[in-house]
Design a protein around this motif. Structure first.
Motif, PDB file in Angstrom:
ATOM      1  N   ALA A  36       0.852  -1.113   0.145  1.00  0.00           N
ATOM      2  CA  ALA A  36      -0.004   0.037  -0.185  1.00  0.00           C
ATOM      3  C   ALA A  36       0.744   1.159   0.008  1.00  0.00           C
ATOM      4  O   ALA A  36       0.546   2.343  -0.531  1.00  0.00           O
ATOM      5  CB  ALA A  36      -0.855  -0.148   1.356  1.00  0.00           C
ATOM      6  N   GLU A  39       2.173   1.778  -3.642  1.00  0.00           N
ATOM      7  CA  GLU A  39       1.138   2.275  -4.385  1.00  0.00           C
ATOM      8  C   GLU A  39       0.701   3.589  -3.927  1.00  0.00           C
ATOM      9  O   GLU A  39       0.663   4.403  -4.986  1.00  0.00           O
ATOM     10  CB  GLU A  39      -0.184   1.376  -4.158  1.00  0.00           C
ATOM     11  CG  GLU A  39      -1.492   1.670  -4.806  1.00  0.00           C
ATOM     12  CD  GLU A  39      -2.763   1.013  -4.578  1.00  0.00           C
ATOM     13  OE1 GLU A  39      -3.118   0.177  -5.155  1.00  0.00           O
ATOM     14  OE2 GLU A  39      -3.304   1.557  -3.372  1.00  0.00           O
ATOM     15  N   TRP A  40       0.646   4.193  -2.887  1.00  0.00           N
ATOM     16  CA  TRP A  40       0.436   5.581  -2.382  1.00  0.00           C
ATOM     17  C   TRP A  40       1.671   6.470  -3.179  1.00  0.00           C
ATOM     18  O   TRP A  40       1.577   7.441  -3.813  1.00  0.00           O
ATOM     19  CB  TRP A  40       0.552   5.422  -1.031  1.00  0.00           C
ATOM     20  CG  TRP A  40       0.229   7.161  -0.686  1.00  0.00           C
ATOM     21  CD1 TRP A  40      -1.005   7.426  -0.227  1.00  0.00           C
ATOM     22  CD2 TRP A  40       1.134   8.344  -0.260  1.00  0.00           C
ATOM     23  NE1 TRP A  40      -0.944   8.819   0.199  1.00  0.00           N
ATOM     24  CE2 TRP A  40       0.242   9.391  -0.045  1.00  0.00           C
ATOM     25  CE3 TRP A  40       2.451   8.707  -0.453  1.00  0.00           C
ATOM     26  CZ2 TRP A  40       0.692  10.825   0.352  1.00  0.00           C
ATOM     27  CZ3 TRP A  40       3.080   9.567  -0.554  1.00  0.00           C
ATOM     28  CH2 TRP A  40       2.146  10.910   0.009  1.00  0.00           C
ATOM     29  N   LEU A 176      -4.177   3.321   4.618  1.00  0.00           N
ATOM     30  CA  LEU A 176      -3.231   2.442   4.017  1.00  0.00           C
ATOM     31  C   LEU A 176      -3.217   1.054   4.782  1.00  0.00           C
ATOM     32  O   LEU A 176      -3.037  -0.108   4.111  1.00  0.00           O
ATOM     33  CB  LEU A 176      -1.408   2.929   4.152  1.00  0.00           C
ATOM     34  CG  LEU A 176      -1.398   4.300   3.328  1.00  0.00           C
ATOM     35  CD1 LEU A 176      -0.034   4.475   3.245  1.00  0.00           C
ATOM     36  CD2 LEU A 176      -1.998   4.036   1.869  1.00  0.00           C
ATOM     37  N   GLU A 178      -5.946  -0.312   5.580  1.00  0.00           N
ATOM     38  CA  GLU A 178      -7.028  -1.187   5.107  1.00  0.00           C
ATOM     39  C   GLU A 178      -6.565  -1.481   3.594  1.00  0.00           C
ATOM     40  O   GLU A 178      -7.101  -2.588   3.276  1.00  0.00           O
ATOM     41  CB  GLU A 178      -8.271  -0.502   4.675  1.00  0.00           C
ATOM     42  CG  GLU A 178      -8.942  -0.015   6.340  1.00  0.00           C
ATOM     43  CD  GLU A 178      -8.214   1.214   6.877  1.00  0.00           C
ATOM     44  OE1 GLU A 178      -7.378   1.778   6.448  1.00  0.00           O
ATOM     45  OE2 GLU A 178      -8.735   1.641   8.178  1.00  0.00           O
ATOM     46  N   ARG A 179      -5.958  -0.816   2.798  1.00  0.00           N
ATOM     47  CA  ARG A 179      -5.421  -1.034   1.676  1.00  0.00           C
ATOM     48  C   ARG A 179      -4.562  -1.881   1.676  1.00  0.00           C
ATOM     49  O   ARG A 179      -4.526  -2.805   0.709  1.00  0.00           O
ATOM     50  CB  ARG A 179      -4.973   0.265   0.866  1.00  0.00           C
ATOM     51  CG  ARG A 179      -4.524   0.137  -0.539  1.00  0.00           C
ATOM     52  CD  ARG A 179      -5.592  -0.223  -1.521  1.00  0.00           C
ATOM     53  NE  ARG A 179      -5.282  -0.522  -2.750  1.00  0.00           N
ATOM     54  CZ  ARG A 179      -5.752  -1.278  -3.737  1.00  0.00           C
ATOM     55  NH1 ARG A 179      -6.860  -2.328  -3.213  1.00  0.00           N
ATOM     56  NH2 ARG A 179      -5.525  -1.489  -5.023  1.00  0.00           N
ATOM     57  N   ARG A 180      -3.479  -2.147   2.601  1.00  0.00           N
ATOM     58  CA  ARG A 180      -2.692  -3.244   2.577  1.00  0.00           C
ATOM     59  C   ARG A 180      -3.358  -4.624   2.721  1.00  0.00           C
ATOM     60  O   ARG A 180      -3.113  -5.688   2.100  1.00  0.00           O
ATOM     61  CB  ARG A 180      -1.955  -2.914   4.133  1.00  0.00           C
ATOM     62  CG  ARG A 180      -1.168  -4.275   4.393  1.00  0.00           C
ATOM     63  CD  ARG A 180      -0.800  -4.215   5.797  1.00  0.00           C
ATOM     64  NE  ARG A 180       0.378  -5.289   6.117  1.00  0.00           N
ATOM     65  CZ  ARG A 180       0.014  -6.571   6.597  1.00  0.00           C
ATOM     66  NH1 ARG A 180      -1.473  -6.900   6.358  1.00  0.00           N
ATOM     67  NH2 ARG A 180       0.824  -7.424   6.693  1.00  0.00           N
ATOM     68  N   GLN A 182      -6.191  -5.346   1.681  1.00  0.00           N
ATOM     69  CA  GLN A 182      -6.677  -5.483   0.161  1.00  0.00           C
ATOM     70  C   GLN A 182      -5.824  -6.055  -0.824  1.00  0.00           C
ATOM     71  O   GLN A 182      -6.166  -7.175  -1.253  1.00  0.00           O
ATOM     72  CB  GLN A 182      -7.484  -4.430  -0.210  1.00  0.00           C
ATOM     73  CG  GLN A 182      -8.763  -3.714   0.373  1.00  0.00           C
ATOM     74  CD  GLN A 182      -9.225  -2.443   0.085  1.00  0.00           C
ATOM     75  OE1 GLN A 182      -8.512  -1.875  -0.719  1.00  0.00           O
ATOM     76  NE2 GLN A 182     -10.494  -1.948   0.492  1.00  0.00           N
TER      77      GLN A 182
END
Length: 201
Positions: A36, A39-40, A176, A178-180, A182
């Motif tokens: 994440a 990605e950010w 981040l 939560e995105r991790r 996913q």
């Protein structure tokens, strides 16, 4: 509606990007923790180079599994990935006398110090001004210990003509975490169950 906009804005601004940062050497402990963050960074026009230096991880099979997952992730995105190789004995020597320290204790501080010092050296060698670490994405780690280790490393390797800066960032913010989770499912990453060293296991 207004309150929702304010909350969304606050979440978006939770990650503080240095004004002149367009490239960063990112010390990565594993693929799930870096996914994440990478990605950010890419979404914000910052080019990450992954630096994999984790001599704390034990046993070797565990190290290789985590390393290969990190490399697979970087290659899927077309970003540079650097293998700093494995020297567990060096790490054991570095933390000797602190083996029984609790998590977030003196052993962890020494571990961060070694890993971020090598990251700072690599950043200077590559001519990358900023370095950061995915260690600051874990709720099990002390952000204060990580910041102390990172800033100390930056000071130790910087020269008047070649300054490096530790980007002290709480990577748990801005959604981040939560995105991790996913991305962990999307990539099918191996998800380790302990920090890495035999003492945390």
């Amino acid at each position: 509606m207004e309150n929702k906009c304010v909350k969304k804005k606050q979440r978006k601004e939770a990650i503080e990007l240095p004004d002149d940062c367009r490239e960063v050497l990112l010390h990565a402990c594993c693929a799930p923790c870096s996914s994440a963050i990478v990605e950010w960074l890419m979404q914000h026009d910052v080019r990450p180079t992954i630096f994999y230096f984790n001599p704390n991880i034990f046993p070797l099979e565990e190290y290789e599994t985590r390393k290969n997952e990190s490399k697979r992730h970087a290659e899927s995105l077309g970003i540079r990935w650097i293998d700093a190789d494995y020297d567990h004995q060096r790490w054991l020597d570095f933390v000797r006398g602190h083996e029984e320290a609790p998590e977030r204790g003196s052993r962890c501080q020494l571990c961060f110090r070694l890993r971020l010092f090598e990251t700072a050296k690599e950043a200077q060698r590559l001519g990358i001004r900023y370095f950061a670490t995915t260690l600051a994405s874990s709720r099990w780690k002390s952000l204060e210990q990580i910041t102390i280790a990172g800033e100390s490393a930056a000071t130790a390797v910087s020269t008047p003509s070649s300054q490096v800066v530790f980007w002290a960032q709480n990577w748990r913010k801005g959604g981040l975490q939560e995105r991790r989770n996913q991305l962990l499912r999307e990539y099918g990453f191996y998800n380790q169950l302990y920090c890495g060293c035999e003492f945390s296991k």
